[in-house]
Scaffold this motif. Sequence first.
Motif, PDB file in Angstrom:
ATOM      1  N   UNK A  87       0.861  -1.190   0.000  1.00  0.00           N
ATOM      2  CA  UNK A  87       0.000   0.000   0.000  1.00  0.00           C
ATOM      3  C   UNK A  87       0.890   1.230   0.000  1.00  0.00           C
ATOM      4  N   UNK A  88       1.117   1.856  -1.147  1.00  0.00           N
ATOM      5  CA  UNK A  88       2.035   3.008  -1.232  1.00  0.00           C
ATOM      6  C   UNK A  88       1.676   4.158  -0.293  1.00  0.00           C
ATOM      7  N   UNK A  89       0.396   4.303   0.093  1.00  0.00           N
ATOM      8  CA  UNK A  89       0.010   5.401   0.983  1.00  0.00           C
ATOM      9  C   UNK A  89       0.697   5.294   2.340  1.00  0.00           C
ATOM     10  N   UNK A  90       0.991   4.052   2.755  1.00  0.00           N
ATOM     11  CA  UNK A  90       1.657   3.865   4.053  1.00  0.00           C
ATOM     12  C   UNK A  90       3.091   4.378   4.039  1.00  0.00           C
ATOM     13  N   UNK A  91       3.643   4.597   2.824  1.00  0.00           N
ATOM     14  CA  UNK A  91       5.018   5.073   2.726  1.00  0.00           C
ATOM     15  C   UNK A  91       5.171   6.476   3.307  1.00  0.00           C
ATOM     16  N   UNK A  92       4.068   7.227   3.419  1.00  0.00           N
ATOM     17  CA  UNK A  92       4.153   8.582   3.962  1.00  0.00           C
ATOM     18  C   UNK A  92       4.630   8.582   5.409  1.00  0.00           C
ATOM     19  N   UNK A  93       4.413   7.461   6.111  1.00  0.00           N
ATOM     20  CA  UNK A  93       4.788   7.395   7.529  1.00  0.00           C
ATOM     21  C   UNK A  93       5.928   6.414   7.776  1.00  0.00           C
ATOM     22  N   UNK A  94       6.583   5.974   6.694  1.00  0.00           N
ATOM     23  CA  UNK A  94       7.774   5.141   6.867  1.00  0.00           C
ATOM     24  C   UNK A  94       8.869   5.886   7.631  1.00  0.00           C
ATOM     25  N   UNK A  95       9.070   7.221   7.428  1.00  0.00           N
ATOM     26  CA  UNK A  95      10.074   7.927   8.244  1.00  0.00           C
ATOM     27  C   UNK A  95       9.812   7.812   9.748  1.00  0.00           C
ATOM     28  N   UNK A  96       8.513   7.764  10.125  1.00  0.00           N
ATOM     29  CA  UNK A  96       8.188   7.613  11.550  1.00  0.00           C
ATOM     30  C   UNK A  96       8.653   6.259  12.068  1.00  0.00           C
ATOM     31  N   UNK A  97       8.469   5.205  11.265  1.00  0.00           N
ATOM     32  CA  UNK A  97       8.930   3.863  11.664  1.00  0.00           C
ATOM     33  C   UNK A  97      10.448   3.782  11.607  1.00  0.00           C
ATOM     34  N   UNK A  98      11.071   4.510  10.649  1.00  0.00           N
ATOM     35  CA  UNK A  98      12.529   4.535  10.589  1.00  0.00           C
ATOM     36  C   UNK A  98      13.109   5.172  11.858  1.00  0.00           C
ATOM     37  N   UNK A  99      12.474   6.234  12.323  1.00  0.00           N
ATOM     38  CA  UNK A  99      12.918   6.889  13.565  1.00  0.00           C
ATOM     39  C   UNK A  99      12.843   5.898  14.729  1.00  0.00           C
ATOM     40  N   UNK A 100      11.724   5.171  14.852  1.00  0.00           N
ATOM     41  CA  UNK A 100      11.566   4.201  15.942  1.00  0.00           C
ATOM     42  C   UNK A 100      12.596   3.084  15.829  1.00  0.00           C
ATOM     43  N   UNK A 101      12.882   2.633  14.598  1.00  0.00           N
ATOM     44  CA  UNK A 101      13.842   1.546  14.423  1.00  0.00           C
ATOM     45  C   UNK A 101      15.233   1.957  14.871  1.00  0.00           C
ATOM     46  N   UNK A 102      15.639   3.189  14.565  1.00  0.00           N
ATOM     47  CA  UNK A 102      16.962   3.667  14.968  1.00  0.00           C
ATOM     48  C   UNK A 102      16.999   3.977  16.456  1.00  0.00           C
ATOM     49  N   UNK A 103      15.970   4.646  16.959  1.00  0.00           N
ATOM     50  CA  UNK A 103      15.953   5.035  18.367  1.00  0.00           C
ATOM     51  C   UNK A 103      15.903   3.821  19.290  1.00  0.00           C
ATOM     52  N   UNK A 104      15.218   2.740  18.854  1.00  0.00           N
ATOM     53  CA  UNK A 104      15.081   1.555  19.692  1.00  0.00           C
ATOM     54  C   UNK A 104      16.034   0.439  19.296  1.00  0.00           C
ATOM     55  N   UNK A 105      16.930   0.717  18.338  1.00  0.00           N
ATOM     56  CA  UNK A 105      17.939  -0.265  17.901  1.00  0.00           C
ATOM     57  C   UNK A 105      17.290  -1.590  17.513  1.00  0.00           C
ATOM     58  N   UNK A 106      16.412  -1.535  16.484  1.00  0.00           N
ATOM     59  CA  UNK A 106      15.675  -2.720  16.048  1.00  0.00           C
ATOM     60  C   UNK A 106      16.453  -3.506  14.991  1.00  0.00           C
ATOM     61  N   UNK A 107      17.714  -3.677  15.192  1.00  0.00           N
ATOM     62  CA  UNK A 107      18.511  -4.549  14.347  1.00  0.00           C
ATOM     63  C   UNK A 107      18.604  -4.090  12.908  1.00  0.00           C
ATOM     64  N   UNK A 108      18.470  -5.024  11.940  1.00  0.00           N
ATOM     65  CA  UNK A 108      18.627  -4.676  10.515  1.00  0.00           C
ATOM     66  C   UNK A 108      17.597  -3.674  10.016  1.00  0.00           C
ATOM     67  N   UNK A 109      16.461  -3.535  10.713  1.00  0.00           N
ATOM     68  CA  UNK A 109      15.427  -2.607  10.259  1.00  0.00           C
ATOM     69  C   UNK A 109      15.933  -1.171  10.261  1.00  0.00           C
ATOM     70  N   UNK A 113      14.771  -0.009   6.150  1.00  0.00           N
ATOM     71  CA  UNK A 113      13.503   0.714   5.972  1.00  0.00           C
ATOM     72  C   UNK A 113      13.364   1.367   4.589  1.00  0.00           C
ATOM     73  N   UNK A 114      14.457   1.815   3.881  1.00  0.00           N
ATOM     74  CA  UNK A 114      14.231   2.403   2.550  1.00  0.00           C
ATOM     75  C   UNK A 114      13.594   1.435   1.567  1.00  0.00           C
ATOM     76  N   UNK A 115      13.758   0.123   1.792  1.00  0.00           N
ATOM     77  CA  UNK A 115      13.154  -0.852   0.865  1.00  0.00           C
ATOM     78  C   UNK A 115      11.641  -0.753   0.860  1.00  0.00           C
ATOM     79  N   UNK A 116      11.045  -0.280   1.948  1.00  0.00           N
ATOM     80  CA  UNK A 116       9.592  -0.173   2.006  1.00  0.00           C
ATOM     81  C   UNK A 116       9.056   0.905   1.065  1.00  0.00           C
ATOM     82  N   UNK A 117       9.946   1.759   0.553  1.00  0.00           N
ATOM     83  CA  UNK A 117       9.508   2.820  -0.356  1.00  0.00           C
ATOM     84  C   UNK A 117       9.475   2.365  -1.800  1.00  0.00           C
ATOM     85  N   UNK A 118       9.942   1.137  -2.072  1.00  0.00           N
ATOM     86  CA  UNK A 118       9.938   0.637  -3.450  1.00  0.00           C
ATOM     87  C   UNK A 118       8.523   0.527  -3.995  1.00  0.00           C
ATOM     88  N   UNK A 119       7.586   0.147  -3.145  1.00  0.00           N
ATOM     89  CA  UNK A 119       6.200   0.013  -3.607  1.00  0.00           C
ATOM     90  C   UNK A 119       5.662   1.325  -4.116  1.00  0.00           C
TER      91      UNK A 119
END
Length: 385
Positions: A87-109, A113-119
């Motif tokens: 669902x490409x519309x969800x890509x608008x909030x991928x930066x929010x999930x990227x912030x959480x992944x870095x802040x919480x050290x969620x491993x490879x995510x 996270x840029x791969x989620x923008x391919x859709x």
Amino acid sequence: MDRIVDEIVLFGLGLPLLLLAPAAPAAVAAPLLALIATGALELLDRGEGGAQRQASASAASPVRAARFIRVARPAIAAAYLIAALAAPALAAFVPLLAYAAVAQSLGPLRFLWPAALLGAAVSGSGALAAAALLLGALACLAARRTTKVQTERASLRQWRDAVQEDRLALAERTRDLAERQDLEVSCAVLAERARIAREIHDNVGHLLTRSVLQMEALAVTHEDDPALAKELAAVGATLHEALGTVRASVHDLHDEAFDPQTTLAELIGEFPGIVGTLAFEAESLPRPVALAVVAIVREALANARTHGRATSVAVSLLEFPGFYQLAIEDNGRAANLVGEGGLGLASMEERATALGGTFSFGPLPPPRTGSRVFATFPKTQEVRP
């Protein structure tokens, strides 16, 4: 709190990006799904810290909860990123999930996270993908900055707490040193007074006594000369008065040189192998009572070390409106001393009863172990200062 502010800002910046997404039902649900995913990640991140603290107590449930949270957080973030591919519309909030992944050290995510923008890029929303990629990069930088600030802030709090503990420990040590210095000065003053009293008694007192005897001998020798005998009698009276004054001064110095509190503190420290404490709350302790207290404490300490094998003792002398109370508690074996039948107990009891007081000895009540010497001295007219 800093992370929450950053996430609110990123969520607000993600709303205009929805205008670049193709019209679809997912565009309506995207903000809600982003809020649910981000909120769940924050709650689980906070819950993992509490579970880890409880797991340190070796409890089974907190350990399982911590393991579940470690698996659930990456799974939630990965599920949203995968959904953004479909669902490409969800890509608008991928930066929010990227912030959480870095802040919480969620491993490879943190890097995938840029791969989620391919859709969004494949579906023709290249502008959305580019804007989300740029905003995501800024979100990662903000997450690293916020994490560093929080780490430094926690380190600063620990340093401040350590400094505060050191300051309190230093203040306590300073008080102890000041009290010890005051005690040493008091002991030195009392010792000097005692030395002066001995010097006066041994030297001046003996010289005056010899002079009095010589004058009395001269008076007997010249009894046949009334005028000279009268003069000698006057000189003898003066010498007697001087001798009485010296004796009174010596007694006053000796009395001032005897301080019950200082004497008891020194007495407790004279017994090796015993750690003692003293609670002295008596302002006007008569000399007979003070001497009896010192003698009882000395005998009790000797018995506690020799017969009871005690390693700690607590001495307290309290003043009440009608009596003085002495208590000596140790962690030794009271049965040994009772079994000895002991002359020491009889001596202590005699000293207390001689002043109209009471005396008792026995084991401490369970569950405490050890023995207690207990004596009281009434404030009668005979023993008042």
